[in-house]
Design a protein around this motif. Structure first.
Motif: not given
Length: 143
Positions: A52-63, A65-76
């Motif tokens: 469930k955590k995986l799918m939630m995180t993947l959903g956040t990342v996929v949504n 993708l047009h704003n990589l500057d916002a998701i990159v720090p979270v991914a790091e």
């Protein structure tokens, strides 16, 4: 990533959302079968909850993708936390391969080569950022 690739990833992920629990189960089954050495990272983990955590995180990342500057720090930050579980830089390729096999199995004909290429581009981009954050010494010596 190109806008076309982002659109393909987002459209295909929208087809995964209704079967998220099944997709997560397929993913972990594939990962543990093809890369059993990663299974100890999940010791004591409820794999259904992890899915469930995986799918939630993947959903956040996929949504995002047009704003990589916002998701990159979270991914790091996520990558840095994974080091404590024993995750190695080479494990990212294993996870990426399992993700592609899972999408192929789950989506079937809705996962043509151009969609697979878009997912590969997305995962390569993000895993590269994550590896660089989690293993800065290794990435510096690899340059």
């Amino acid at each position: 990533m190109q806008d076309t690739q982002i659109s393909l990833v987002q459209a295909s992920f929208a087809k995964v959302v209704p079967i998220a629990d099944t997709a997560a189960g397929l993913f972990y089954a594939d990962l543990f079968e093809t890369a059993p050495e990663v299974k100890p990272y999940f010791r004591g983990t409820d794999i259904t909850e992890q899915g469930k955590k995986l799918m939630m995180t993947l959903g956040t990342v996929v949504n995002g993708l047009h704003n990589l500057d916002a998701i990159v720090p979270v991914a790091e930050q996520l990558a840095i936390r994974h080091v404590a579980y024993g995750v190695q830089a080479e494990d990212y390729a294993k996870v990426g391969a399992s993700r592609l096999r899972t999408l192929n199995k789950g989506l079937g004909d809705a996962f043509p080569p151009e969609v697979e290429a878009a997912w590969t581009a997305a995962y390569t981009t993000l895993s590269g950022v994550m590896i660089a954050a989690a293993y800065p010494t290794e990435t510096q010596t690899a340059d």
